[in-house]
Design a protein around this motif. Structure first.
Motif, PDB file in Angstrom:
ATOM      1  N   GLU B  82       0.838  -1.211   0.000  1.00 28.82           N
ATOM      2  CA  GLU B  82       0.000   0.000   0.000  1.00 28.82           C
ATOM      3  C   GLU B  82       0.870   1.258   0.000  1.00 28.82           C
ATOM      4  O   GLU B  82       0.626   2.207  -0.766  1.00 28.82           O
ATOM      5  CB  GLU B  82      -0.851  -0.047   1.268  1.00 28.82           C
ATOM      6  N   MET B  83       1.910   1.261   0.833  1.00 31.49           N
ATOM      7  CA  MET B  83       2.787   2.437   0.898  1.00 31.49           C
ATOM      8  C   MET B  83       3.531   2.601  -0.425  1.00 31.49           C
ATOM      9  O   MET B  83       3.736   3.724  -0.914  1.00 31.49           O
ATOM     10  CB  MET B  83       3.774   2.308   2.076  1.00 31.49           C
ATOM     11  N   TRP B  84       3.900   1.463  -1.037  1.00 32.30           N
ATOM     12  CA  TRP B  84       4.609   1.514  -2.309  1.00 32.30           C
ATOM     13  C   TRP B  84       3.733   2.148  -3.393  1.00 32.30           C
ATOM     14  O   TRP B  84       4.200   2.964  -4.194  1.00 32.30           O
ATOM     15  CB  TRP B  84       5.005   0.080  -2.712  1.00 32.30           C
ATOM     16  N   ASP B  85       2.450   1.782  -3.391  1.00 29.56           N
ATOM     17  CA  ASP B  85       1.557   2.349  -4.407  1.00 29.56           C
ATOM     18  C   ASP B  85       1.468   3.864  -4.277  1.00 29.56           C
ATOM     19  O   ASP B  85       1.439   4.579  -5.276  1.00 29.56           O
ATOM     20  CB  ASP B  85       0.153   1.725  -4.292  1.00 29.56           C
ATOM     21  N   GLU B  86       1.443   4.339  -3.010  1.00 30.83           N
ATOM     22  CA  GLU B  86       1.382   5.802  -2.834  1.00 30.83           C
ATOM     23  C   GLU B  86       2.651   6.468  -3.350  1.00 30.83           C
ATOM     24  O   GLU B  86       2.607   7.537  -3.967  1.00 30.83           O
ATOM     25  CB  GLU B  86       1.185   6.147  -1.353  1.00 30.83           C
ATOM     26  N   GLU B  87       3.818   5.833  -3.105  1.00 31.01           N
ATOM     27  CA  GLU B  87       5.069   6.418  -3.595  1.00 31.01           C
ATOM     28  C   GLU B  87       5.104   6.435  -5.113  1.00 31.01           C
ATOM     29  O   GLU B  87       5.623   7.370  -5.730  1.00 31.01           O
ATOM     30  CB  GLU B  87       6.279   5.630  -3.063  1.00 31.01           C
ATOM     31  N   LYS B  88       4.528   5.379  -5.717  1.00 28.37           N
ATOM     32  CA  LYS B  88       4.502   5.339  -7.179  1.00 28.37           C
ATOM     33  C   LYS B  88       3.693   6.513  -7.713  1.00 28.37           C
ATOM     34  O   LYS B  88       4.071   7.144  -8.710  1.00 28.37           O
ATOM     35  CB  LYS B  88       3.877   4.026  -7.673  1.00 28.37           C
ATOM     36  N   GLU B  89       2.594   6.819  -7.020  1.00 28.70           N
ATOM     37  CA  GLU B  89       1.755   7.949  -7.426  1.00 28.70           C
ATOM     38  C   GLU B  89       2.532   9.260  -7.324  1.00 28.70           C
ATOM     39  O   GLU B  89       2.483  10.105  -8.219  1.00 28.70           O
ATOM     40  CB  GLU B  89       0.563   7.985  -6.477  1.00 28.70           C
ATOM     41  N   HIS B  90       3.298   9.408  -6.220  1.00 28.94           N
ATOM     42  CA  HIS B  90       4.107  10.618  -6.055  1.00 28.94           C
ATOM     43  C   HIS B  90       5.093  10.746  -7.198  1.00 28.94           C
ATOM     44  O   HIS B  90       5.290  11.821  -7.782  1.00 28.94           O
ATOM     45  CB  HIS B  90       4.897  10.574  -4.737  1.00 28.94           C
ATOM     46  N   ARG B  91       5.745   9.603  -7.515  1.00 27.87           N
ATOM     47  CA  ARG B  91       6.770   9.635  -8.558  1.00 27.87           C
ATOM     48  C   ARG B  91       6.160  10.069  -9.889  1.00 27.87           C
ATOM     49  O   ARG B  91       6.739  10.887 -10.618  1.00 27.87           O
ATOM     50  CB  ARG B  91       7.399   8.254  -8.668  1.00 27.87           C
ATOM     51  N   GLU B  92       4.956   9.522 -10.193  1.00 22.66           N
ATOM     52  CA  GLU B  92       4.329   9.882 -11.461  1.00 22.66           C
ATOM     53  C   GLU B  92       3.997  11.366 -11.516  1.00 22.66           C
ATOM     54  O   GLU B  92       4.118  11.992 -12.573  1.00 22.66           O
ATOM     55  CB  GLU B  92       3.042   9.068 -11.663  1.00 22.66           C
ATOM     56  N   THR B  93       3.581  11.927 -10.378  1.00 19.66           N
ATOM     57  CA  THR B  93       3.284  13.363 -10.369  1.00 19.66           C
ATOM     58  C   THR B  93       4.512  14.165 -10.748  1.00 19.66           C
ATOM     59  O   THR B  93       4.450  15.080 -11.579  1.00 19.66           O
ATOM     60  CB  THR B  93       2.821  13.811  -8.969  1.00 19.66           C
ATOM     61  N   PHE B  94       5.666  13.826 -10.148  1.00 20.74           N
ATOM     62  CA  PHE B  94       6.860  14.600 -10.466  1.00 20.74           C
ATOM     63  C   PHE B  94       7.311  14.358 -11.887  1.00 20.74           C
ATOM     64  O   PHE B  94       7.851  15.268 -12.537  1.00 20.74           O
ATOM     65  CB  PHE B  94       7.984  14.287  -9.467  1.00 20.74           C
ATOM     66  N   GLU B  95       7.079  13.138 -12.392  1.00 24.31           N
ATOM     67  CA  GLU B  95       7.485  12.885 -13.769  1.00 24.31           C
ATOM     68  C   GLU B  95       6.647  13.691 -14.748  1.00 24.31           C
ATOM     69  O   GLU B  95       7.075  13.964 -15.866  1.00 24.31           O
ATOM     70  CB  GLU B  95       7.434  11.382 -14.067  1.00 24.31           C
ATOM     71  N   LYS B  96       5.454  14.095 -14.323  1.00 24.12           N
ATOM     72  CA  LYS B  96       4.656  14.992 -15.178  1.00 24.12           C
ATOM     73  C   LYS B  96       5.107  16.424 -15.003  1.00 24.12           C
ATOM     74  O   LYS B  96       5.123  17.204 -15.957  1.00 24.12           O
ATOM     75  CB  LYS B  96       3.174  14.892 -14.793  1.00 24.12           C
ATOM     76  N   LEU B  97       5.487  16.808 -13.774  1.00 23.26           N
ATOM     77  CA  LEU B  97       5.830  18.208 -13.509  1.00 23.26           C
ATOM     78  C   LEU B  97       7.162  18.608 -14.124  1.00 23.26           C
ATOM     79  O   LEU B  97       7.360  19.758 -14.504  1.00 23.26           O
ATOM     80  CB  LEU B  97       5.884  18.467 -12.006  1.00 23.26           C
ATOM     81  N   ILE B  98       8.100  17.645 -14.205  1.00 24.77           N
ATOM     82  CA  ILE B  98       9.448  18.013 -14.663  1.00 24.77           C
ATOM     83  C   ILE B  98       9.439  18.533 -16.098  1.00 24.77           C
ATOM     84  O   ILE B  98       9.987  19.606 -16.362  1.00 24.77           O
ATOM     85  CB  ILE B  98      10.452  16.854 -14.461  1.00 24.77           C
ATOM     86  N   PRO B  99       8.822  17.842 -17.072  1.00 24.80           N
ATOM     87  CA  PRO B  99       8.818  18.424 -18.425  1.00 24.80           C
ATOM     88  C   PRO B  99       7.995  19.709 -18.483  1.00 24.80           C
ATOM     89  O   PRO B  99       8.319  20.611 -19.242  1.00 24.80           O
ATOM     90  CB  PRO B  99       8.163  17.341 -19.285  1.00 24.80           C
ATOM     91  N   GLN B 100       6.952  19.767 -17.615  1.00 24.45           N
ATOM     92  CA  GLN B 100       6.112  20.966 -17.643  1.00 24.45           C
ATOM     93  C   GLN B 100       6.903  22.214 -17.298  1.00 24.45           C
ATOM     94  O   GLN B 100       6.709  23.268 -17.896  1.00 24.45           O
ATOM     95  CB  GLN B 100       5.021  20.784 -16.586  1.00 24.45           C
ATOM     96  N   HIS B 101       7.793  22.101 -16.306  1.00 23.67           N
ATOM     97  CA  HIS B 101       8.573  23.262 -15.895  1.00 23.67           C
ATOM     98  C   HIS B 101       9.947  23.287 -16.539  1.00 23.67           C
ATOM     99  O   HIS B 101      10.795  24.092 -16.164  1.00 23.67           O
ATOM    100  CB  HIS B 101       8.747  23.270 -14.364  1.00 23.67           C
ATOM    101  N   ARG B 102      10.195  22.411 -17.511  1.00 21.85           N
ATOM    102  CA  ARG B 102      11.491  22.329 -18.196  1.00 21.85           C
ATOM    103  C   ARG B 102      12.625  22.159 -17.182  1.00 21.85           C
ATOM    104  O   ARG B 102      13.690  22.739 -17.318  1.00 21.85           O
ATOM    105  CB  ARG B 102      11.744  23.598 -19.030  1.00 21.85           C
ATOM    106  N   ALA B 103      12.355  21.344 -16.149  1.00 20.83           N
ATOM    107  CA  ALA B 103      13.401  21.104 -15.158  1.00 20.83           C
ATOM    108  C   ALA B 103      14.297  19.975 -15.648  1.00 20.83           C
ATOM    109  O   ALA B 103      13.959  19.249 -16.574  1.00 20.83           O
ATOM    110  CB  ALA B 103      12.769  20.740 -13.822  1.00 20.83           C
ATOM    111  N   ARG B 104      15.426  19.824 -14.988  1.00 24.20           N
ATOM    112  CA  ARG B 104      16.396  18.798 -15.378  1.00 24.20           C
ATOM    113  C   ARG B 104      16.363  17.706 -14.330  1.00 24.20           C
ATOM    114  O   ARG B 104      16.523  18.003 -13.156  1.00 24.20           O
ATOM    115  CB  ARG B 104      17.774  19.462 -15.438  1.00 24.20           C
TER     116      ARG B 104
END
Lengths: 277, 214
Positions: B82-104
């Motif tokens: 259960e905790m792993w699934d939540e972390e996976k969700e967090h990771r996906e959020t950042f993977e969407k935010l990084i290209p959005q803000h042109r971060a490296r």
């Protein structure tokens, strides 16, 4: 060692200020980066009348823009900047505003080119489909972006090797890499890269290699309209695309499930998995 | 050092300069913060925040994967899943935010992949309590770190960064929830809890410092 250029800049600027102050009284005020100062034609007028305010950044930018016209005849040098300043009505010693001399001129030019490319690419990606898969970079956008950027060098091709040599100077290296980074990042992003893993780096390094090798090719290319360079560019981009596909294929087969499948097949072949032996 | 030399040579600005170039000195002299946002533009700050948060979530993802690999069939298996699934969700959020803000993204991702899995599996081998202790240590470091970032963003401009602030606050609350879960599941009963916790927290802070820059 890093302090020495600054001292030279300070003394150079101080002496220029004194010299300019004797020609143009408006220069006797201190020049700070974005404080506006009066152009000499309005100095004697009443303050309430319309004043032409020019910031130091805009002044430097316009001098360098005019200096670019003199690059074909004088190269990327202090002489070109002096001529550019003279075209604006300032004395030739105004080149002292640019401590790196030809380097400043080259960086200004490169920044301008990169900004033009960025605007062009942003316009392109507004038209194309936004939901692009990050595993493919559009080859047509890549080719057009590189060709367009290299074509911007054409008017200054005779002296471009001199500019390339200038980038090796310690004072110019950092800005050279910053500009390169921005260029390659923009091209990669707008041709569809949305990766967030290590391939972010491998793609940009590969494209950097493509760009640099094409730049080296074009300065020694004598063919009509640089056709050989565009063919060279196409071959390099083909290599880049193929390498991407090879990596994808490898990735498909280097995962734990695949290895455990290989392990199980091996055990089956050896008969180790049989219940009764 | 001779007082007049001291007065001439070491001005306050140069001491601040030394502290800015060596953030560890600043961290030791003031409160223990792994991050410092002095003199950074908003864009650079967001670039840094997204990079290090993404690295953190990738690490957490791998840690839980490692723990689950060892403890899948025990009583805490479903909880870790259960905790792993939540972390996976967090990771996906950042993977969407990084290209959005042109971060490296950080260049050390392959390293965090391996290190995370090793830490997860390594702690789980010593038993469920040790795995929970590892979770508690990591979540403490991450919670502290999210708080630092929220503070930095609020200092800069709370209105402009409203969306990012909301995301960070939610994720911080999730991580602290994981921390509580770990404590409820006998984390403190793990052998050598203090030592292990100290080492893991120091490792996390180093990883955070490195990912911010590389």
């Amino acid at each position: 060692m890093a302090h020495i250029p600054r001292m030279e800049t300070v003394t150079a600027l101080a002496s220029i200020r004194k010299l300019l102050a004797s020609y143009y009284p408006c220069f006797s005020r201190s020049l700070s980066t974005s404080r506006p100062f009066l152009s000499e034609s309005d100095h004697s007028h009443d303050k309430h009348e319309e004043e032409e305010m020019v910031t130091e950044e805009e002044l430097k930018s316009s001098i360098l823009d005019s200096a670019l016209n003199f690059v074909p005849s004088h190269g990327w040098s202090v002489k070109a900047i002096a001529k550019g300043a003279q075209q604006h009505g300032y004395p030739g010693v105004t080149h002292g505003l640019f401590p790196r001399g030809g380097g400043d001129l080259m960086h200004h030019f490169v920044r301008q080119c990169n900004n033009d490319i960025s605007k062009h690419l942003e316009g392109l990606s507004k038209d194309t489909d936004k939901s692009r898969n990050s595993s493919e970079l559009s080859p047509s956008i890549l080719r057009d972006a590189f060709q367009m950027r290299l074509r911007m060098l054409v008017p200054y091709m005779d002296h471009w090797p001199q500019a390339m040599a200038l980038t090796a100077l310690p004072t110019n290296i950092q800005e050279h890499f910053t500009n390169l980074y921005k260029l390659i990042d923009d091209i990669c992003y707008h041709s569809g890269d949305r990766s967030v893993d290590f391939s972010w780096y491998t793609r940009r390094l590969a494209l950097l290699g493509v760009y640099k090798s094409c730049e080296l090719h074009i300065v020694q290319d004598g063919s009509h309209d640089y056709q050989e360079t565009w063919d060279f560019l196409d071959r390099r981009l083909d290599d880049f695309t193929t390498a991407g596909k090879v990596k994808e294929d490898i990735d498909r087969f280097t995962n734990p499930e695949f290895f455990s499948a290989v392990y199980t097949v091996g055990r089956n072949i050896l008969g180790v998995n049989d219940q009764r032996r | 050092m001779h007082p007049s030399l001291l007065a001439k040579g070491l001005s306050r600005t140069s001491i601040r300069g030394i502290c800015q170039r060596h953030p560890r000195l600043l961290a030791i002299s003031s409160y223990r913060s792994a991050s410092s946002s002095d003199g950074m533009t908003s864009d650079k700050l967001i670039d840094r925040i997204l990079r290090v948060d993404h690295a953190g979530e990738v690490g957490a993802d791998k840690i839980y994967e490692g723990q689950l690999a060892v403890l899948r069939n025990t009583s805490v298996g479903p909880l870790i899943q259960e905790m792993w699934d939540e972390e996976k969700e967090h990771r996906e959020t950042f993977e969407k935010l990084i290209p959005q803000h042109r971060a490296r993204p950080t260049a050390l991702l392959p390293l965090w992949n391996i290190a995370g899995f090793t830490l997860g599996a390594g702690s789980a081998i010593f038993g469920k309590e040790a795995a929970m202790a590892c979770t508690v240590a990591v979540e403490e470091a991450i919670g502290e770190h999210y708080n630092d970032q929220i503070r930095q963003l609020i200092e800069k401009d709370p209105e402009k960064h409203k969306d990012l602030l909301e995301i960070l606050k939610k994720f911080r609350d999730d991580e602290l929830h994981h921390l509580d879960t770990g404590l409820e599941n006998d984390a403190l009963k793990a052998p050598l809890y203090d030592t292990m916790s100290g080492i893991i927290k120091a490792g996390c802070r180093t990883a955070i410092w490195l990912s911010e820059r590389i």
